[in-house]
Design an enzyme around this catalytic site. Structure first.
Site, PDB file in Angstrom:
ATOM      1  N   ARG A   1     -34.954  29.462   3.741  1.00  0.00           N
ATOM      2  CA  ARG A   1     -36.039  29.953   4.618  1.00  0.00           C
ATOM      3  C   ARG A   1     -35.506  31.441   4.901  1.00  0.00           C
ATOM      4  O   ARG A   1     -34.468  31.940   5.307  1.00  0.00           O
ATOM      5  CB  ARG A   1     -36.135  29.086   6.045  1.00  0.00           C
TER       6      ARG A   1
ATOM      7  N   HIS B   1     -35.030  30.451  12.274  1.00  0.00           N
ATOM      8  CA  HIS B   1     -35.462  29.337  12.474  1.00  0.00           C
ATOM      9  C   HIS B   1     -36.616  29.225  13.220  1.00  0.00           C
ATOM     10  O   HIS B   1     -37.585  28.540  13.016  1.00  0.00           O
ATOM     11  CB  HIS B   1     -34.351  28.548  13.287  1.00  0.00           C
TER      12      HIS B   1
ATOM     13  N   TYR C   1     -25.823  33.519  12.069  1.00  0.00           N
ATOM     14  CA  TYR C   1     -24.894  32.500  11.105  1.00  0.00           C
ATOM     15  C   TYR C   1     -25.278  33.180   9.628  1.00  0.00           C
ATOM     16  O   TYR C   1     -24.778  32.425   8.664  1.00  0.00           O
ATOM     17  CB  TYR C   1     -25.561  31.150  11.372  1.00  0.00           C
TER      18      TYR C   1
HETATM   19  C1  TPP Z   1     -34.596  14.296  16.980  1.00  0.00           C
HETATM   20  C2  TPP Z   1     -34.526  15.789  17.073  1.00  0.00           C
HETATM   21  N1  TPP Z   1     -33.308  16.417  17.270  1.00  0.00           N
HETATM   22  C3  TPP Z   1     -33.493  17.630  17.584  1.00  0.00           C
HETATM   23  C4  TPP Z   1     -34.363  18.433  17.373  1.00  0.00           C
HETATM   24  C5  TPP Z   1     -34.182  20.181  17.614  1.00  0.00           C
HETATM   25  N2  TPP Z   1     -34.440  20.679  16.055  1.00  0.00           N
HETATM   26  C6  TPP Z   1     -35.526  21.148  15.925  1.00  0.00           C
HETATM   27  S1  TPP Z   1     -35.309  21.940  14.382  1.00  0.00           S
HETATM   28  C7  TPP Z   1     -33.916  21.354  14.265  1.00  0.00           C
HETATM   29  C8  TPP Z   1     -33.027  21.629  12.892  1.00  0.00           C
HETATM   30  C9  TPP Z   1     -33.601  20.707  11.760  1.00  0.00           C
HETATM   31  O1  TPP Z   1     -33.089  21.025  10.448  1.00  0.00           O
HETATM   32  P1  TPP Z   1     -33.764  20.615   9.295  1.00  0.00           P
HETATM   33  O2  TPP Z   1     -33.838  19.241   9.132  1.00  0.00           O
HETATM   34  O3  TPP Z   1     -32.695  21.177   8.146  1.00  0.00           O
HETATM   35  O4  TPP Z   1     -35.063  21.440   9.063  1.00  0.00           O
HETATM   36  P2  TPP Z   1     -35.349  23.023   9.084  1.00  0.00           P
HETATM   37  O5  TPP Z   1     -35.566  23.592  10.436  1.00  0.00           O
HETATM   38  O6  TPP Z   1     -34.043  23.690   8.228  1.00  0.00           O
HETATM   39  O7  TPP Z   1     -36.558  23.171   8.067  1.00  0.00           O
HETATM   40  C10 TPP Z   1     -33.384  20.457  15.172  1.00  0.00           C
HETATM   41  C11 TPP Z   1     -31.972  20.215  15.322  1.00  0.00           C
HETATM   42  C12 TPP Z   1     -35.654  17.896  17.082  1.00  0.00           C
HETATM   43  N3  TPP Z   1     -36.972  18.381  17.145  1.00  0.00           N
HETATM   44  N4  TPP Z   1     -35.569  16.696  17.023  1.00  0.00           N
END
Ligand code: TPP
Ligand code: MG
Length: 344
Positions: free
Chosen positions: A243, A247, A255
């Site tokens: 990306r 975030h 990071y």
């Molecule tokens: C069950 C849950 N835990 C934590 C979160 C907070 N959270 C939102 S996005 C994220 C990171 C997700 O990472 P990834 O699956 O790699 O997706 P990316 O954002 O990189 O597309 C987190 C921890 C959430 N929304 N739902």
């Protein structure tokens, strides 16, 4: 028939257009959010376009997909209308959820788009359920789940893949490995180098593909889709991608460095695919610039119209919230209305 035939020139141009539409849509969404125009939250898919478009284009039109909190790209890849998406981001009545879902809940069940999702890891169980439905009804439909590298360590993702593998369901699991879960890099989240290695635990095929190459993603999903449809069960595909933006809007990104991001931008999926088409004589650089401007104008129009559209009326606040065919919940909704909206 596949959604888009990557072998034909027409199909290649449509793939390019969909990737550009995602880039322009999310660029606009990021700007609007930064300007304080949009309520809620937006997670941008910029940089990851080849994964969504490559995967969905190789599915059949009637197949299901499930999405993530970073779902705009999946929606556009599935052919959803940018105006209705923008209206949803603005919280307007014309949006896919009548303005009550926002960015993280865009869904169009009739189009097979079973929903963006604010719960990390919630897509795979929905896909396993949709695949079970297709199998049970003996329909020629496959369900594909997109989920992130961060979601891979969620318990429900394991449960969903395990069940789909054990029941031999027509499902495809696509990990969008964009190298980070929020600000945590891959190597601090997982003990394997390639997340596709986890497929071995389910005794299903697992592959890692270059997620910056739309053709590579397409071919992997095309093969997985036909295995699933032929009764061969699920496949786990890891697409390595990146990306480009934070975030979330306002993420200062301590990071990683700009140089890290640039390494991936130098392999940009849209540029690479466009260069390939220019080399093959399918379009000229000038036609590409025209296409980008045309798409950009479409997105501007969508955003301007969404801004001017109506909000849902307060009297509609409790409509569209509960499934009509779920009696207890409908009763609950009726009770809520009768109580004047006060929680019981
Ligand atoms: C069950 C849950 N835990 C934590 C979160 C907070 N959270 C939102 S996005 C994220 C990171 C997700 O990472 P990834 O699956 O790699 O997706 P990316 O954002 O990189 O597309 C987190 C921890 C959430 N929304 N739902
Ligand atoms: Mg990630």
């Amino acid at each position: 028939m596949v959604t888009i035939d990557i072998e034909s020139e027409e199909g290649q141009l449509e793939i390019l257009r969909r990737m550009l539409t995602i880039r322009e849509f999310d660029t606009k969404a990021g700007e609007l959010f930064a300007d304080g125009e949009l309520p809620g939250f937006v997670h941008l898919y910029i940089g990851e376009e080849a994964v969504g478009v490559g995967a969905v284009s190789a599915l059949e039109q009637d197949d299901y997909i499930t999405s993530t909190h970073r779902g705009h790209g999946h929606c556009i890849a599935k052919g959803l209308d940018p105006y209705q998406m923008m209206a949803e981001l603005y919280g307007k009545r014309d949006g896919y959820c009548n303005g009550k879902g926002g960015s993280m809940h865009i869904a169009d069940v009739d189009a097979g788009m079973l929903g963006a999702n604010g719960i990390v890891g919630a897509g795979p169980p929905l896909a396993t359920g949709a695949a079970l439905t297709a199998d049970y009804k003996d329909e020629d439909r496959v369900a594909l789940a997109f989920f992130g590298d961060g979601a891979v360590a969620q318990g429900q993702v394991h449960e969903a893949i395990n069940l789909a593998a054990t029941w031999n369901l027509p499902a495809v699991f696509v990990i969008e490995n964009n190298q980070f879960g929020e600000g945590t890099p891959m190597e601090k989240q997982h003990n394997v180098e390639h997340l596709s290695a986890t497929a071995e635990a389910y005794d299903i095929p697992g592959f890692t593909v270059d997620g910056m190459d739309v053709t590579a993603v397409y071919e992997a999903v095309e093969e997985a889709r036909s295995r699933a449809a032929d009764g061969g069960g699920p496949t786990l595909i890891e697409a390595d991608t990146y990306r480009y933006e934070g975030h979330f809007e306002g993420d200062h990104q301590p990071y990683r460095s700009e140089e890290d991001v640039q390494i991936w931008k130098d392999r940009d999926a849209i540029e690479t695919f466009k260069d390939r088409l220019v080399e093959a004589g399918t379009l000229t650089q000038e036609e590409f610039e025209d296409l980008r401007e045309e798409v950009s104008a479409e997105i501007d129009d969508a955003a301007n119209s969404a801004k001017d559209a109506d909000y849902p009326d307060p009297s509609e606040a409790y409509e569209d919230m509960f499934g009509a065919n779920v009696p207890e919940i409908s009763d609950f909704a009726a009770q809520m209305r009768a109580d004047g909206g006060e929680p019981r």
